[in-house]
Design a protein around this motif. Structure first.
Motif, PDB file in Angstrom:
ATOM      1  N   VAL A   1       0.799  -1.169  -0.064  1.00  0.00           N
ATOM      2  CA  VAL A   1      -0.110  -0.107  -0.188  1.00  0.00           C
ATOM      3  C   VAL A   1       0.877   1.177  -0.005  1.00  0.00           C
ATOM      4  CG1 VAL A   1      -1.835  -1.133   0.990  1.00  0.00           C
ATOM      5  CG2 VAL A   1      -0.284   0.139   2.468  1.00  0.00           C
ATOM      6  N   GLY A   2       2.192   1.062  -0.421  1.00  0.00           N
ATOM      7  CA  GLY A   2       2.910   2.120  -0.621  1.00  0.00           C
ATOM      8  C   GLY A   2       3.824   2.631   0.521  1.00  0.00           C
ATOM      9  N   MET A   3       3.783   2.005   1.805  1.00  0.00           N
ATOM     10  CA  MET A   3       4.409   2.336   3.015  1.00  0.00           C
ATOM     11  C   MET A   3       5.558   1.434   3.311  1.00  0.00           C
ATOM     12  SD  MET A   3       1.310   2.765   5.577  1.00  0.00           S
ATOM     13  CE  MET A   3       2.046   3.416   6.838  1.00  0.00           C
ATOM     14  N   GLY A   4       6.956   2.034   3.152  1.00  0.00           N
ATOM     15  CA  GLY A   4       8.116   1.116   3.328  1.00  0.00           C
ATOM     16  C   GLY A   4       8.643   0.990   4.487  1.00  0.00           C
ATOM     17  N   LEU A   5       7.461   0.523   5.390  1.00  0.00           N
ATOM     18  CA  LEU A   5       7.851   0.304   6.864  1.00  0.00           C
ATOM     19  C   LEU A   5       7.581  -1.570   7.008  1.00  0.00           C
ATOM     20  CD1 LEU A   5       5.876   3.008   8.532  1.00  0.00           C
ATOM     21  CD2 LEU A   5       8.130   3.013   8.479  1.00  0.00           C
ATOM     22  N   ARG A   6       8.314  -1.926   8.018  1.00  0.00           N
ATOM     23  CA  ARG A   6       8.208  -3.556   8.254  1.00  0.00           C
ATOM     24  C   ARG A   6       7.005  -3.872   8.969  1.00  0.00           C
ATOM     25  NH1 ARG A   6      11.906  -7.119   7.139  1.00  0.00           N
ATOM     26  NH2 ARG A   6      11.561  -9.040   8.300  1.00  0.00           N
ATOM     27  N   PHE A   7       5.924  -3.863   8.558  1.00  0.00           N
ATOM     28  CA  PHE A   7       4.820  -4.365   9.249  1.00  0.00           C
ATOM     29  C   PHE A   7       3.735  -4.899   8.066  1.00  0.00           C
ATOM     30  CE2 PHE A   7       3.057  -0.203   8.423  1.00  0.00           C
ATOM     31  CZ  PHE A   7       1.754  -0.356   8.253  1.00  0.00           C
ATOM     32  N   ALA A   8       2.897  -6.075   8.732  1.00  0.00           N
ATOM     33  CA  ALA A   8       1.917  -6.611   7.527  1.00  0.00           C
ATOM     34  C   ALA A   8       0.886  -7.188   8.555  1.00  0.00           C
ATOM     35  CB  ALA A   8       2.833  -7.823   7.103  1.00  0.00           C
ATOM     36  N   ILE A   9      -0.252  -7.438   7.779  1.00  0.00           N
ATOM     37  CA  ILE A   9      -1.483  -7.858   8.478  1.00  0.00           C
ATOM     38  C   ILE A   9      -1.786  -9.114   7.895  1.00  0.00           C
ATOM     39  CG2 ILE A   9      -2.381  -5.830   9.307  1.00  0.00           C
ATOM     40  CD1 ILE A   9      -4.311  -5.751   6.976  1.00  0.00           C
ATOM     41  N   VAL A  10      -2.449 -10.092   8.738  1.00  0.00           N
ATOM     42  CA  VAL A  10      -2.960 -11.228   8.311  1.00  0.00           C
ATOM     43  C   VAL A  10      -4.323 -11.706   8.853  1.00  0.00           C
ATOM     44  CG1 VAL A  10      -2.546 -13.731   8.522  1.00  0.00           C
ATOM     45  CG2 VAL A  10      -0.535 -12.321   8.099  1.00  0.00           C
ATOM     46  N   ASP A  11      -5.054 -12.221   8.293  1.00  0.00           N
ATOM     47  CA  ASP A  11      -6.364 -12.832   8.718  1.00  0.00           C
ATOM     48  C   ASP A  11      -7.126 -13.832   7.999  1.00  0.00           C
ATOM     49  OD1 ASP A  11      -8.907 -13.375   9.945  1.00  0.00           O
ATOM     50  OD2 ASP A  11      -9.681 -10.993  10.117  1.00  0.00           O
ATOM     51  N   LEU A  12      -6.890 -15.180   8.621  1.00  0.00           N
ATOM     52  CA  LEU A  12      -7.352 -16.259   7.717  1.00  0.00           C
ATOM     53  C   LEU A  12      -8.885 -16.501   8.511  1.00  0.00           C
ATOM     54  CD1 LEU A  12      -4.494 -18.730   8.245  1.00  0.00           C
ATOM     55  CD2 LEU A  12      -4.913 -16.966   6.548  1.00  0.00           C
ATOM     56  N   GLY A  13      -9.314 -15.506   9.203  1.00  0.00           N
ATOM     57  CA  GLY A  13     -11.003 -15.836   9.525  1.00  0.00           C
ATOM     58  C   GLY A  13     -11.939 -15.393   8.379  1.00  0.00           C
ATOM     59  N   GLU A  14     -12.966 -16.124   8.488  1.00  0.00           N
ATOM     60  CA  GLU A  14     -14.150 -15.838   7.440  1.00  0.00           C
ATOM     61  C   GLU A  14     -14.852 -14.496   8.002  1.00  0.00           C
ATOM     62  OE1 GLU A  14     -14.732 -17.512   4.682  1.00  0.00           O
ATOM     63  OE2 GLU A  14     -13.130 -18.448   4.898  1.00  0.00           O
ATOM     64  N   GLU A  15     -15.758 -13.793   6.978  1.00  0.00           N
ATOM     65  CA  GLU A  15     -16.690 -12.822   7.387  1.00  0.00           C
ATOM     66  C   GLU A  15     -17.238 -13.278   8.731  1.00  0.00           C
ATOM     67  OE1 GLU A  15     -18.446  -8.857   6.719  1.00  0.00           O
ATOM     68  OE2 GLU A  15     -17.206  -9.973   5.196  1.00  0.00           O
ATOM     69  N   GLY A  16     -17.338 -12.154   9.718  1.00  0.00           N
ATOM     70  CA  GLY A  16     -18.005 -12.509  11.091  1.00  0.00           C
ATOM     71  C   GLY A  16     -17.292 -13.370  11.982  1.00  0.00           C
ATOM     72  N   GLU A  17     -15.922 -13.942  11.615  1.00  0.00           N
ATOM     73  CA  GLU A  17     -15.216 -14.532  12.685  1.00  0.00           C
ATOM     74  C   GLU A  17     -13.703 -14.368  12.169  1.00  0.00           C
ATOM     75  OE1 GLU A  17     -15.629 -19.033  11.892  1.00  0.00           O
ATOM     76  OE2 GLU A  17     -17.876 -18.827  11.944  1.00  0.00           O
ATOM     77  N   ARG A  18     -13.757 -12.952  12.051  1.00  0.00           N
ATOM     78  CA  ARG A  18     -12.497 -12.389  11.809  1.00  0.00           C
ATOM     79  C   ARG A  18     -11.258 -12.548  12.829  1.00  0.00           C
ATOM     80  NH1 ARG A  18     -12.508 -12.019   6.551  1.00  0.00           N
ATOM     81  NH2 ARG A  18     -13.844 -10.467   5.694  1.00  0.00           N
TER      82      ARG A  18
END
Length: 179
Positions: free
Chosen positions: A62-79
């Motif tokens: 997303v254009g940010m040169g910073l060392r972080f990330a997000i992850v989410d394997l949950g389905e809608e409603g069970e994020r």
């Protein structure tokens, strides 16, 4: 923890598509003075990832040169949102697993990638606490994929030159046709 209402109200950040230069650059570690910017970006990043839809997104995407990330394997409603700040793989299994991977920065492109089946990751949480996480299966693959982004590595870099070039040419053609 991330505020679900803030994610729902957020305008998704645009996801960059290869060959954007920032996708090939090593992200710098998040420092304490970056905390406010990271905190502000997270709802928009989660909104972009969920809208795509995807299961992981790294700041360079997303254009940010910073060392972080997000992850989410949950389905809608069970994020199950996971925020990884300054993550590093500190141990990996000898056993390998092959899994089909795709990437929001290489839309509609997929290939089998071989990676360690299990990893132990050390990272910081949004409040600065250092944590470790043992992951296997899809979660391990996703975390390794996102950490690769922080190193300027795309999933196609794990493929043969022939396969990588085929995917990149196909992506370029699709992107030209969209314009």
């Amino acid at each position: 923890m991330i505020d679900r209402d803030a994610i729902a109200a957020a305008i998704p950040m645009p996801i960059l598509v290869a060959p954007q230069a920032i996708l090939r650059q090593k992200a710098r570690p998040v420092r304490p003075e970056d905390a406010a910017g990271v905190r502000d970006a997270l709802p928009r990043m989660f909104a972009a990832m969920y809208q795509a839809p995807g299961i992981g997104l790294a700041a360079p995407q997303v254009g940010m040169g910073l060392r972080f990330a997000i992850v989410d394997l949950g389905e809608e409603g069970e994020r199950q949102p996971l925020i990884l700040i300054n993550p590093d793989v500190i141990a990996e299994s000898d056993s390998l697993a092959s899994r089909e991977e795709g990437c929001l920065s290489l839309p509609n492109q997929y290939a089998e990638v071989i990676r360690p089946d299990r990893v132990r990751v050390r990272y910081r949480t949004l409040d600065g606490t250092e944590e470790e996480l043992e992951a296997d299966g899809l979660l391990a693959t996703c975390i390794q994929h996102e950490i690769d982004h922080l190193e300027g590595i795309l999933f196609v870099d794990h493929l043969s030159t022939l396969k990588r070039n085929m995917i990149m040419r196909r992506l370029a053609k699709e992107q030209r046709q969209k314009r």
